[in-house]
Design an enzyme around this catalytic site. Structure first.
Site, PDB file in Angstrom:
ATOM      1  N   GLY A   1      34.837  52.348  33.034  1.00 46.79           N
ATOM      2  CA  GLY A   1      32.818  51.973  32.595  1.00 46.79           C
ATOM      3  C   GLY A   1      32.016  52.572  33.957  1.00 46.79           C
TER       4      GLY A   1
ATOM      5  N   GLY B   1      35.138  53.274  26.693  1.00 44.88           N
ATOM      6  CA  GLY B   1      34.312  51.627  25.439  1.00 44.88           C
ATOM      7  C   GLY B   1      33.202  51.999  26.177  1.00 44.88           C
TER       8      GLY B   1
ATOM      9  N   ARG C   1      33.920  44.880  43.443  1.00 45.38           N
ATOM     10  CA  ARG C   1      33.795  46.122  43.511  1.00 45.38           C
ATOM     11  C   ARG C   1      32.668  46.312  42.465  1.00 45.38           C
ATOM     12  NH1 ARG C   1      35.563  44.138  47.993  1.00 45.38           N
ATOM     13  NH2 ARG C   1      37.332  44.619  48.867  1.00 45.38           N
TER      14      ARG C   1
ATOM     15  N   GLU D   1      31.402  55.887  33.952  1.00 45.96           N
ATOM     16  CA  GLU D   1      31.051  56.331  31.961  1.00 45.96           C
ATOM     17  C   GLU D   1      28.685  56.216  32.202  1.00 45.96           C
ATOM     18  OE1 GLU D   1      33.214  53.179  30.218  1.00 45.96           O
ATOM     19  OE2 GLU D   1      33.504  54.966  28.620  1.00 45.96           O
TER      20      GLU D   1
ATOM     21  N   ALA E   1      34.224  49.587  40.258  1.00 50.38           N
ATOM     22  CA  ALA E   1      35.167  49.775  39.796  1.00 50.38           C
ATOM     23  C   ALA E   1      35.619  49.737  38.034  1.00 50.38           C
ATOM     24  CB  ALA E   1      36.073  49.025  40.001  1.00 50.38           C
TER      25      ALA E   1
ATOM     26  N   LEU F   1      35.181  48.746  34.591  1.00 50.14           N
ATOM     27  CA  LEU F   1      35.906  46.815  33.154  1.00 50.14           C
ATOM     28  C   LEU F   1      35.299  46.550  34.484  1.00 50.14           C
ATOM     29  CD1 LEU F   1      35.945  45.689  30.411  1.00 50.14           C
ATOM     30  CD2 LEU F   1      37.865  46.514  30.732  1.00 50.14           C
TER      31      LEU F   1
ATOM     32  N   GLU G   1      41.986  54.491  32.188  1.00 49.39           N
ATOM     33  CA  GLU G   1      42.273  53.313  31.602  1.00 49.39           C
ATOM     34  C   GLU G   1      43.569  53.779  31.421  1.00 49.39           C
ATOM     35  OE1 GLU G   1      39.549  55.348  32.125  1.00 49.39           O
ATOM     36  OE2 GLU G   1      37.037  54.169  31.678  1.00 49.39           O
TER      37      GLU G   1
ATOM     38  N   LEU H   1      38.360  43.771  34.937  1.00 45.51           N
ATOM     39  CA  LEU H   1      39.857  43.578  34.374  1.00 45.51           C
ATOM     40  C   LEU H   1      40.405  42.471  33.863  1.00 45.51           C
ATOM     41  CD1 LEU H   1      41.301  46.835  35.820  1.00 45.51           C
ATOM     42  CD2 LEU H   1      40.063  46.361  33.475  1.00 45.51           C
TER      43      LEU H   1
ATOM     44  N   ARG I   1      45.795  51.439  32.595  1.00 44.49           N
ATOM     45  CA  ARG I   1      45.334  49.940  31.864  1.00 44.49           C
ATOM     46  C   ARG I   1      45.533  49.512  30.848  1.00 44.49           C
ATOM     47  NH1 ARG I   1      45.866  49.138  37.338  1.00 44.49           N
ATOM     48  NH2 ARG I   1      44.323  50.346  38.753  1.00 44.49           N
TER      49      ARG I   1
HETATM   50  C1  1HE Z   1      38.603  43.857  40.286  1.00 44.86           C
HETATM   51  C2  1HE Z   1      38.371  44.694  39.008  1.00 44.86           C
HETATM   52  C3  1HE Z   1      38.190  45.352  38.428  1.00 44.86           C
HETATM   53  C4  1HE Z   1      38.484  45.403  41.748  1.00 44.86           C
HETATM   54  N1  1HE Z   1      37.878  44.202  37.775  1.00 44.86           N
HETATM   55  N2  1HE Z   1      38.209  42.839  39.170  1.00 44.86           N
HETATM   56  N3  1HE Z   1      38.700  49.057  36.261  1.00 44.86           N
HETATM   57  C5  1HE Z   1      40.176  50.058  37.072  1.00 44.86           C
HETATM   58  O1  1HE Z   1      41.590  49.951  37.072  1.00 44.86           O
HETATM   59  C6  1HE Z   1      40.020  49.692  38.582  1.00 44.86           C
HETATM   60  C7  1HE Z   1      40.420  48.587  39.366  1.00 44.86           C
HETATM   61  N4  1HE Z   1      40.081  48.790  41.116  1.00 44.86           N
HETATM   62  C8  1HE Z   1      40.779  49.261  42.078  1.00 44.86           C
HETATM   63  O2  1HE Z   1      41.429  50.076  41.706  1.00 44.86           O
HETATM   64  C9  1HE Z   1      40.334  48.891  43.216  1.00 44.86           C
HETATM   65  O3  1HE Z   1      39.685  47.797  43.436  1.00 44.86           O
HETATM   66  C10 1HE Z   1      39.167  49.633  44.251  1.00 44.86           C
HETATM   67  C11 1HE Z   1      39.430  50.845  44.231  1.00 44.86           C
HETATM   68  C12 1HE Z   1      37.838  49.858  42.962  1.00 44.86           C
HETATM   69  C13 1HE Z   1      38.961  49.456  45.635  1.00 44.86           C
HETATM   70  O4  1HE Z   1      39.635  48.593  46.051  1.00 44.86           O
HETATM   71  P1  1HE Z   1      39.934  47.807  47.343  1.00 44.86           P
HETATM   72  O5  1HE Z   1      40.887  47.641  48.021  1.00 44.86           O
HETATM   73  O6  1HE Z   1      38.568  48.083  48.215  1.00 44.86           O
HETATM   74  O7  1HE Z   1      39.655  46.208  46.460  1.00 44.86           O
HETATM   75  P2  1HE Z   1      40.897  45.472  45.980  1.00 44.86           P
HETATM   76  O8  1HE Z   1      41.136  44.975  46.827  1.00 44.86           O
HETATM   77  O9  1HE Z   1      41.792  46.341  44.728  1.00 44.86           O
HETATM   78  O10 1HE Z   1      39.279  44.341  45.094  1.00 44.86           O
HETATM   79  C14 1HE Z   1      39.016  43.639  45.492  1.00 44.86           C
HETATM   80  C15 1HE Z   1      38.407  42.410  44.952  1.00 44.86           C
HETATM   81  O11 1HE Z   1      37.615  43.225  43.721  1.00 44.86           O
HETATM   82  C16 1HE Z   1      39.573  42.109  44.265  1.00 44.86           C
HETATM   83  O12 1HE Z   1      39.082  40.365  43.607  1.00 44.86           O
HETATM   84  P3  1HE Z   1      40.231  39.588  44.425  1.00 44.86           P
HETATM   85  O13 1HE Z   1      39.031  37.965  44.280  1.00 44.86           O
HETATM   86  O14 1HE Z   1      41.131  39.419  44.472  1.00 44.86           O
HETATM   87  O15 1HE Z   1      38.981  39.552  45.895  1.00 44.86           O
HETATM   88  C17 1HE Z   1      40.037  42.759  42.930  1.00 44.86           C
HETATM   89  O16 1HE Z   1      40.756  42.033  41.625  1.00 44.86           O
HETATM   90  C18 1HE Z   1      38.489  42.518  42.541  1.00 44.86           C
HETATM   91  N5  1HE Z   1      38.208  43.948  41.553  1.00 44.86           N
HETATM   92  N6  1HE Z   1      37.679  45.744  40.490  1.00 44.86           N
HETATM   93  C19 1HE Z   1      37.828  42.925  38.048  1.00 44.86           C
HETATM   94  N7  1HE Z   1      37.560  46.449  37.471  1.00 44.86           N
HETATM   95  C20 1HE Z   1      34.680  49.988  28.762  1.00 44.86           C
HETATM   96  S1  1HE Z   1      35.784  50.554  28.760  1.00 44.86           S
HETATM   97  C21 1HE Z   1      35.617  50.536  30.441  1.00 44.86           C
HETATM   98  C22 1HE Z   1      37.055  50.771  30.987  1.00 44.86           C
HETATM   99  C23 1HE Z   1      37.341  50.671  32.171  1.00 44.86           C
HETATM  100  O17 1HE Z   1      36.823  50.652  33.043  1.00 44.86           O
HETATM  101  S2  1HE Z   1      39.360  50.802  32.823  1.00 44.86           S
HETATM  102  C24 1HE Z   1      39.128  51.057  34.984  1.00 44.86           C
HETATM  103  C25 1HE Z   1      38.935  50.034  34.983  1.00 44.86           C
END
Ligand code: 1HE
Length: 276
Positions: free
Chosen positions: A112, A143, A25, A115, A61, A63, A135, A65, A138
């Site tokens: 992010g 950041g 994503r 951001e 999506a 950072l 955030e 994670l 999580r």
């Molecule tokens: C990821 C990430 C990620 C997906 N890091 N791997 N961001 C979040 O808290 C958002 C986290 N993501 C989600 O809530 C959902 O993935 C989505 C709503 C964006 C999309 O949902 P969906 O159903 O299309 O996809 P999915 O099945 O959740 O994810 C597909 C794959 O992408 C899956 O990996 P797989 O190996 O199991 O297929 C997920 O783990 C992967 N994936 N999002 C890593 N974010 C500098 S500070 C900034 C702080 C932040 O950004 S906090 C917000 C973090």
């Protein structure tokens, strides 16, 4: 020229830079940040406007994670010396660089990803987009410049609500809160962003530079200092295109202003390499 996680295409005066980890994503890890920075530098050399987009159904999506977990557990060691945060460097390169950035957004624009989007100067989304700051859920904090940029765009009240409650904003609310200025039907955000970018590329590079570099700085100044800096800017030497453009208008040769609803009509002046 593509890098492993980011694509790059030059289309006349427009550089298209695309996050390309759709299987994750378009989550942002250190490699994405480094590749993005390198490609933005390249665009600064050879383009007049950047269009930033994400491949697949989601813009970004946030950072990575998984990488964050590796960092939290010591599997990725912190650098020996403190230095400026790589996200700040990369996103400032977009936000305060020499050329405007138009972002095309769809699906998740969260954490992010939001951001990054707010480092662009004009933002377009399609009707699949949603905006969030998960955030709080999580256990981390923004950041990538969000405390400065997102807070200035949506205001403290809206940002606090998004962060504390995890509320997601849909496109209509994105418009209302100035996260985006344009909403398109699904799948059309990139085309709209490119159309706007071509229009922006018809301005002089000097004016574009001032718009994106002077306005945000004046926003940070007091009333008096802002007016002073504005006057200094007006007094700066004008590039030769100014005379040509003024003459075009005075002699009745300039294109008309863009009327609402007729936004495809050309704005002033030809653009190098513009396909239209
Ligand atoms: C990821 C990430 C990620 C997906 N890091 N791997 N961001 C979040 O808290 C958002 C986290 N993501 C989600 O809530 C959902 O993935 C989505 C709503 C964006 C999309 O949902 P969906 O159903 O299309 O996809 P999915 O099945 O959740 O994810 C597909 C794959 O992408 C899956 O990996 P797989 O190996 O199991 O297929 C997920 O783990 C992967 N994936 N999002 C890593 N974010 C500098 S500070 C900034 C702080 C932040 O950004 S906090 C917000 C973090």
């Amino acid at each position: 020229m593509n890098t492993p996680h980011v694509t790059y295409d030059l289309n006349g005066p427009i550089a298209l830079i695309g996050l390309n980890r759709p299987d994750k994503r378009n989550a942002i890890n250190d490699a994405v940040v480094a590749e993005l920075s390198a490609l933005v530098h390249r665009a600064h050399d050879e383009a007049d406007v950047i269009v930033l987009h994400g491949h697949g159904p989601h813009f970004c999506a946030g950072l990575d994670l998984g990488e964050a977990l590796q960092r939290a557990t010591g599997q990725i060691k912190p650098p020996r010396k403190r230095r400026r945060h790589n996200w700040h460097v990369a996103f400032d390169l977009l936000a305060r660089g020499p050329i405007p950035v138009v972002a095309a957004l769809q699906g998740a624009v969260v954490g992010g990803g939001l951001e990054l989007a707010t480092a662009a100067h004009v933002r377009v989304c399609d009707d699949t987009a949603f905006f969030g700051l998960p955030e709080g859920q999580r256990g981390i904090f923004v950041g990538g410049g969000g405390t400065v940029r997102i807070q200035r765009v949506v205001g403290t009240t809206v940002m606090m609500d998004m962060m504390l409650t995890g509320r997601l904003l849909m496109p209509a609310e994105g418009l209302q809160e100035h996260i985006v200025r344009y909403v398109t039907p699904a799948g059309q955000a990139l085309a709209k962003a490119c159309e706007l970018a071509h229009r922006i590329a018809r301005n002089t590079p000097e004016t574009n530079w001032k718009i994106i570099n002077v306005l945000p700085r004046i926003q940070d100044l007091s009333h008096d200092d802002g007016l002073f800096v504005e006057q200094l800017n007006s007094a700066m030497a004008r590039p030769p295109e100014v005379e040509q453009r003024l003459r075009e208008f005075v002699e009745g040769r300039a294109a008309p202003l863009v009327a609402p609803g007729n936004e495809r009509s050309p704005a002033t002046g030809p653009s190098k390499g513009d396909p239209t």
